[in-house]
Design an enzyme around this catalytic site. Sequence first.
Site, PDB file in Angstrom:
ATOM      1  N   LEU A 259     -13.330  22.507 -18.403  1.00 54.81           N
ATOM      2  CA  LEU A 259     -12.649  21.562 -19.773  1.00 54.81           C
ATOM      3  C   LEU A 259     -12.881  22.341 -20.766  1.00 54.81           C
ATOM      4  O   LEU A 259     -13.311  23.422 -20.953  1.00 54.81           O
ATOM      5  CB  LEU A 259     -13.642  20.370 -19.660  1.00 54.81           C
ATOM      6  CG  LEU A 259     -14.937  20.181 -20.551  1.00 54.81           C
ATOM      7  CD1 LEU A 259     -14.832  20.265 -21.648  1.00 54.81           C
ATOM      8  CD2 LEU A 259     -15.924  19.236 -19.864  1.00 54.81           C
ATOM      9  N   HIS A 260     -11.689  21.915 -21.662  1.00 52.10           N
ATOM     10  CA  HIS A 260     -11.620  22.545 -23.096  1.00 52.10           C
ATOM     11  C   HIS A 260     -11.140  21.311 -24.113  1.00 52.10           C
ATOM     12  O   HIS A 260     -10.193  20.844 -23.843  1.00 52.10           O
ATOM     13  CB  HIS A 260     -10.573  23.679 -22.934  1.00 52.10           C
ATOM     14  CG  HIS A 260      -9.398  23.403 -22.326  1.00 52.10           C
ATOM     15  ND1 HIS A 260      -9.459  23.430 -20.544  1.00 52.10           N
ATOM     16  CD2 HIS A 260      -8.243  23.050 -22.472  1.00 52.10           C
ATOM     17  CE1 HIS A 260      -8.249  22.978 -20.221  1.00 52.10           C
ATOM     18  NE2 HIS A 260      -7.506  22.806 -21.164  1.00 52.10           N
TER      19      HIS A 260
END
Length: 164
Positions: free
Chosen positions: A118-119
């Site tokens: 995730l980012h």
Amino acid sequence: MEQQPLWAPWRVEYVSSPKTGDCIFCAAVEDRDHPLVVVRGSRCLIMLNAYPYAAGHLMVVPNRHLAELEDLDDGELGELTALTKSALAALRTLMKPAGFNVGLNLGVAAGAGFRDHLHQHVVPRWDGDTNFMPVLGGTRVISEALASTAPVLRRLLTAEREES
Ligand SMILES: [Zn+2]
């Protein structure tokens, strides 16, 4: 005078074309000289997006390879938020945007390009900027924009973290 790391433009092309199956975010965590990383915390980092939606498009990334927000522990969540604040402050100083889009695309259905790590996107916006990328044009122009933005953001963010 403070010594700045040398910028190697060819490396942008290198990190922009990961081999299938490689995680671009784990690569950024592991490569201490990664050209797109602008600040490192103890649990998360901030890096420029090699395929920006707009100039100054940053991503806040946990060091651990995790796909879901609920997988992060409280320390990681805290630093993700703190670094998001730092990214907003640095971009506000540097680029004076009219607004920001901030957020997570979780899962392919939500538009995640790299769904397994995730980012958080931090995208500065200007009035009437919807056609910005076609105007900005090809990869070479983007590489040059990234090359000039990364060291400036690195200085801003490092100075801010030393103050706080
Ligand atoms: Zn990863």
